[in-house]
Design a protein around this motif. Structure first.
Motif, PDB file in Angstrom:
ATOM      1  N   ASP A   6       0.832  -1.203   0.000  1.00  0.00           N
ATOM      2  CA  ASP A   6       0.000   0.000   0.000  1.00  0.00           C
ATOM      3  C   ASP A   6       0.866   1.253   0.000  1.00  0.00           C
ATOM      4  OD1 ASP A   6      -2.615   1.213   0.077  1.00  0.00           O
ATOM      5  OD2 ASP A   6      -2.231   1.711   2.182  1.00  0.00           O
ATOM      6  N   LEU A   7       1.903   1.281   0.828  1.00  0.00           N
ATOM      7  CA  LEU A   7       2.818   2.427   0.865  1.00  0.00           C
ATOM      8  C   LEU A   7       3.462   2.631  -0.499  1.00  0.00           C
ATOM      9  CD1 LEU A   7       4.615   4.629   2.211  1.00  0.00           C
ATOM     10  CD2 LEU A   7       6.188   2.770   2.799  1.00  0.00           C
ATOM     11  N   LEU A   8       4.015   1.573  -1.068  1.00  0.00           N
ATOM     12  CA  LEU A   8       4.731   1.701  -2.335  1.00  0.00           C
ATOM     13  C   LEU A   8       3.795   2.054  -3.490  1.00  0.00           C
ATOM     14  CD1 LEU A   8       7.368  -1.151  -1.988  1.00  0.00           C
ATOM     15  CD2 LEU A   8       7.616   1.288  -1.491  1.00  0.00           C
ATOM     16  N   ALA A   9       2.519   1.717  -3.376  1.00  0.00           N
ATOM     17  CA  ALA A   9       1.547   2.071  -4.413  1.00  0.00           C
ATOM     18  C   ALA A   9       1.302   3.587  -4.453  1.00  0.00           C
ATOM     19  CB  ALA A   9       0.230   1.339  -4.185  1.00  0.00           C
ATOM     20  N   HIS A  10       1.654   4.281  -3.371  1.00  0.00           N
ATOM     21  CA  HIS A  10       1.445   5.729  -3.291  1.00  0.00           C
ATOM     22  C   HIS A  10       2.663   6.527  -3.721  1.00  0.00           C
ATOM     23  CE1 HIS A  10      -2.383   5.082  -1.488  1.00  0.00           C
ATOM     24  NE2 HIS A  10      -1.919   4.631  -0.349  1.00  0.00           N
ATOM     25  N   VAL A  11       3.710   5.842  -4.183  1.00  0.00           N
ATOM     26  CA  VAL A  11       4.965   6.493  -4.537  1.00  0.00           C
ATOM     27  C   VAL A  11       5.257   6.238  -6.013  1.00  0.00           C
ATOM     28  CG1 VAL A  11       7.453   6.492  -4.059  1.00  0.00           C
ATOM     29  CG2 VAL A  11       5.844   6.117  -2.196  1.00  0.00           C
ATOM     30  N   CYS A  12       5.789   7.236  -6.702  1.00  0.00           N
ATOM     31  CA  CYS A  12       6.232   7.054  -8.083  1.00  0.00           C
ATOM     32  C   CYS A  12       7.226   5.891  -8.108  1.00  0.00           C
ATOM     33  CB  CYS A  12       6.903   8.339  -8.590  1.00  0.00           C
ATOM     34  SG  CYS A  12       7.650   8.182 -10.233  1.00  0.00           S
ATOM     35  N   THR A  13       7.092   5.001  -9.090  1.00  0.00           N
ATOM     36  CA  THR A  13       7.977   3.836  -9.164  1.00  0.00           C
ATOM     37  C   THR A  13       9.445   4.230  -9.221  1.00  0.00           C
ATOM     38  OG1 THR A  13       7.602   3.752 -11.556  1.00  0.00           O
ATOM     39  CG2 THR A  13       6.287   2.266 -10.191  1.00  0.00           C
ATOM     40  N   LYS A  14       9.739   5.399  -9.739  1.00  0.00           N
ATOM     41  CA  LYS A  14      11.118   5.868  -9.789  1.00  0.00           C
ATOM     42  C   LYS A  14      11.627   6.292  -8.406  1.00  0.00           C
ATOM     43  CE  LYS A  14      11.878   7.370 -14.445  1.00  0.00           C
ATOM     44  NZ  LYS A  14      13.122   6.663 -14.497  1.00  0.00           N
ATOM     45  N   LYS A  15      10.735   6.487  -7.442  1.00  0.00           N
ATOM     46  CA  LYS A  15      11.126   6.909  -6.100  1.00  0.00           C
ATOM     47  C   LYS A  15      11.100   5.770  -5.083  1.00  0.00           C
ATOM     48  CE  LYS A  15       9.505  11.679  -6.586  1.00  0.00           C
ATOM     49  NZ  LYS A  15       8.582  12.683  -6.044  1.00  0.00           N
ATOM     50  N   VAL A  16      10.767   4.557  -5.526  1.00  0.00           N
ATOM     51  CA  VAL A  16      10.680   3.433  -4.592  1.00  0.00           C
ATOM     52  C   VAL A  16      12.027   3.184  -3.917  1.00  0.00           C
ATOM     53  CG1 VAL A  16      10.348   0.930  -4.442  1.00  0.00           C
ATOM     54  CG2 VAL A  16       8.667   2.341  -5.636  1.00  0.00           C
ATOM     55  N   GLY A  17      13.110   3.181  -4.677  1.00  0.00           N
ATOM     56  CA  GLY A  17      14.440   2.941  -4.100  1.00  0.00           C
ATOM     57  C   GLY A  17      14.791   3.950  -3.028  1.00  0.00           C
ATOM     58  N   SER A  18      14.559   5.228  -3.300  1.00  0.00           N
ATOM     59  CA  SER A  18      14.887   6.251  -2.301  1.00  0.00           C
ATOM     60  C   SER A  18      13.939   6.173  -1.102  1.00  0.00           C
ATOM     61  CB  SER A  18      14.865   7.652  -2.923  1.00  0.00           C
ATOM     62  OG  SER A  18      13.587   7.960  -3.433  1.00  0.00           O
ATOM     63  N   THR A  19      12.705   5.734  -1.322  1.00  0.00           N
ATOM     64  CA  THR A  19      11.766   5.557  -0.212  1.00  0.00           C
ATOM     65  C   THR A  19      12.240   4.428   0.700  1.00  0.00           C
ATOM     66  OG1 THR A  19       9.928   6.353  -1.556  1.00  0.00           O
ATOM     67  CG2 THR A  19       9.364   5.053   0.391  1.00  0.00           C
ATOM     68  N   ILE A  20      12.668   3.313   0.111  1.00  0.00           N
ATOM     69  CA  ILE A  20      13.195   2.197   0.898  1.00  0.00           C
ATOM     70  C   ILE A  20      14.460   2.627   1.639  1.00  0.00           C
ATOM     71  CG2 ILE A  20      14.214  -0.114   0.745  1.00  0.00           C
ATOM     72  CD1 ILE A  20      12.229  -0.597  -1.629  1.00  0.00           C
ATOM     73  N   ALA A  21      15.322   3.385   0.975  1.00  0.00           N
ATOM     74  CA  ALA A  21      16.545   3.876   1.619  1.00  0.00           C
ATOM     75  C   ALA A  21      16.197   4.752   2.823  1.00  0.00           C
ATOM     76  CB  ALA A  21      17.398   4.649   0.615  1.00  0.00           C
ATOM     77  N   GLU A  22      15.191   5.585   2.688  1.00  0.00           N
ATOM     78  CA  GLU A  22      14.781   6.449   3.802  1.00  0.00           C
ATOM     79  C   GLU A  22      14.248   5.617   4.961  1.00  0.00           C
ATOM     80  OE1 GLU A  22      11.800  10.178   4.777  1.00  0.00           O
ATOM     81  OE2 GLU A  22      12.300   9.754   2.697  1.00  0.00           O
ATOM     82  N   LEU A  23      13.483   4.579   4.657  1.00  0.00           N
ATOM     83  CA  LEU A  23      12.985   3.693   5.714  1.00  0.00           C
ATOM     84  C   LEU A  23      14.147   3.054   6.473  1.00  0.00           C
ATOM     85  CD1 LEU A  23      10.041   1.906   3.867  1.00  0.00           C
ATOM     86  CD2 LEU A  23       9.851   3.516   5.768  1.00  0.00           C
ATOM     87  N   ILE A  24      15.159   2.609   5.728  1.00  0.00           N
ATOM     88  CA  ILE A  24      16.327   1.985   6.356  1.00  0.00           C
ATOM     89  C   ILE A  24      17.064   3.003   7.219  1.00  0.00           C
ATOM     90  CG2 ILE A  24      18.596   0.969   5.891  1.00  0.00           C
ATOM     91  CD1 ILE A  24      17.270  -0.346   3.396  1.00  0.00           C
ATOM     92  N   GLU A  25      17.240   4.217   6.715  1.00  0.00           N
ATOM     93  CA  GLU A  25      17.932   5.257   7.480  1.00  0.00           C
ATOM     94  C   GLU A  25      17.215   5.567   8.789  1.00  0.00           C
ATOM     95  OE1 GLU A  25      18.301   8.634   4.882  1.00  0.00           O
ATOM     96  OE2 GLU A  25      20.068   7.810   3.877  1.00  0.00           O
ATOM     97  N   ARG A  26      15.891   5.559   8.773  1.00  0.00           N
ATOM     98  CA  ARG A  26      15.109   5.921   9.955  1.00  0.00           C
ATOM     99  C   ARG A  26      15.009   4.797  10.979  1.00  0.00           C
ATOM    100  NH1 ARG A  26      10.133   9.807   8.547  1.00  0.00           N
ATOM    101  NH2 ARG A  26      11.183  11.182   7.083  1.00  0.00           N
ATOM    102  N   ALA A  27      15.192   3.553  10.531  1.00  0.00           N
ATOM    103  CA  ALA A  27      14.984   2.396  11.398  1.00  0.00           C
ATOM    104  C   ALA A  27      16.186   2.127  12.298  1.00  0.00           C
ATOM    105  CB  ALA A  27      14.704   1.163  10.544  1.00  0.00           C
ATOM    106  N   THR A  28      15.909   1.634  13.479  1.00  0.00           N
ATOM    107  CA  THR A  28      16.957   1.104  14.347  1.00  0.00           C
ATOM    108  C   THR A  28      17.105  -0.363  13.980  1.00  0.00           C
ATOM    109  OG1 THR A  28      16.340   2.614  16.115  1.00  0.00           O
ATOM    110  CG2 THR A  28      17.634   0.676  16.743  1.00  0.00           C
ATOM    111  N   LEU A  29      18.301  -0.743  13.533  1.00  0.00           N
ATOM    112  CA  LEU A  29      18.521  -2.096  13.027  1.00  0.00           C
ATOM    113  C   LEU A  29      19.631  -2.795  13.800  1.00  0.00           C
ATOM    114  CD1 LEU A  29      18.501  -1.231   9.213  1.00  0.00           C
ATOM    115  CD2 LEU A  29      16.630  -2.213  10.546  1.00  0.00           C
ATOM    116  N   SER A  30      19.493  -4.099  13.947  1.00  0.00           N
ATOM    117  CA  SER A  30      20.549  -4.906  14.558  1.00  0.00           C
ATOM    118  C   SER A  30      21.555  -5.291  13.475  1.00  0.00           C
ATOM    119  CB  SER A  30      19.945  -6.180  15.160  1.00  0.00           C
ATOM    120  OG  SER A  30      19.475  -7.032  14.119  1.00  0.00           O
ATOM    121  N   HIS A  31      22.669  -5.831  13.896  1.00  0.00           N
ATOM    122  CA  HIS A  31      23.659  -6.321  12.928  1.00  0.00           C
ATOM    123  C   HIS A  31      23.042  -7.421  12.064  1.00  0.00           C
ATOM    124  CE1 HIS A  31      27.003  -3.951  14.383  1.00  0.00           C
ATOM    125  NE2 HIS A  31      26.681  -4.293  15.625  1.00  0.00           N
TER     126      HIS A  31
END
Length: 158
Positions: free
Chosen positions: A86-111
């Motif tokens: 649903d989230l990705l359906a609201h984003v231009c397909t050309k912006k999906v990569g940068s949207t995923i990158a932003e999600l990763i940047e914002r998330a607290t992730l383990s090794h």
């Protein structure tokens, strides 16, 4: 199950579903107890949310004596997958990569999370395309109005 994952779950309903997913099944009293502590919600609020989820078919009810046991008709993984689509359906397909990158940047992730992402990216490289085509209707993004303004950069910035 696919039909159920297409049903929208509100932010408040997610809170109820998380309690049920975590416990496998729960009574309204158990759900209320968790959400009163976390959200400071009243009993009536939680019961209303449970009723909505039952009406949507997302929660099953089983009467046991004078109480009901609630269990999920849709898995957490399926629901998260549906929300992601649903989230990705609201984003231009050309912006999906940068949207995923932003999600990763914002998330607290383990090794371990980072290692998993590295595996997924390594596998994705094998099927990646040179350029993602814009699928938006004219007027929804700048791609078709001004030529492509979402050009993908290579890892070295070129």
């Amino acid at each position: 199950m696919a039909e159920l994952t297409q049903k929208k779950i509100t932010d408040a309903e997610w809170e109820v579903m998380r309690v049920v997913w975590t416990n496998g099944q729960a009574t309204s009293r158990e759900i209320i107890s968790v959400l009163q502590e976390k959200m400071d919600w009243k009993q009536a609020t939680v019961k209303t949310l449970i009723g909505r989820l039952v009406d949507k078919g997302l929660l099953a009810t089983e009467p046991i004596g004078n109480k009901f046991i609630y269990s999920a008709n849709v898995s957490e993984q399926e629901s998260v997958g549906g929300a992601t689509e649903d989230l990705l359906a609201h984003v231009c397909t050309k912006k999906v990569g940068s949207t995923i990158a932003e999600l990763i940047e914002r998330a607290t992730l383990s090794h371990a999370d980072v290692a998993l992402l590295e595996q997924v990216i390594a596998a994705k490289k094998l099927t990646a395309v040179a350029e993602v085509k814009c699928m938006c209707t004219p007027g929804q993004c700048n791609c078709k109005q001004n030529g492509c303004v979402h050009k993908e950069e290579s890892p070295d910035g070129k």
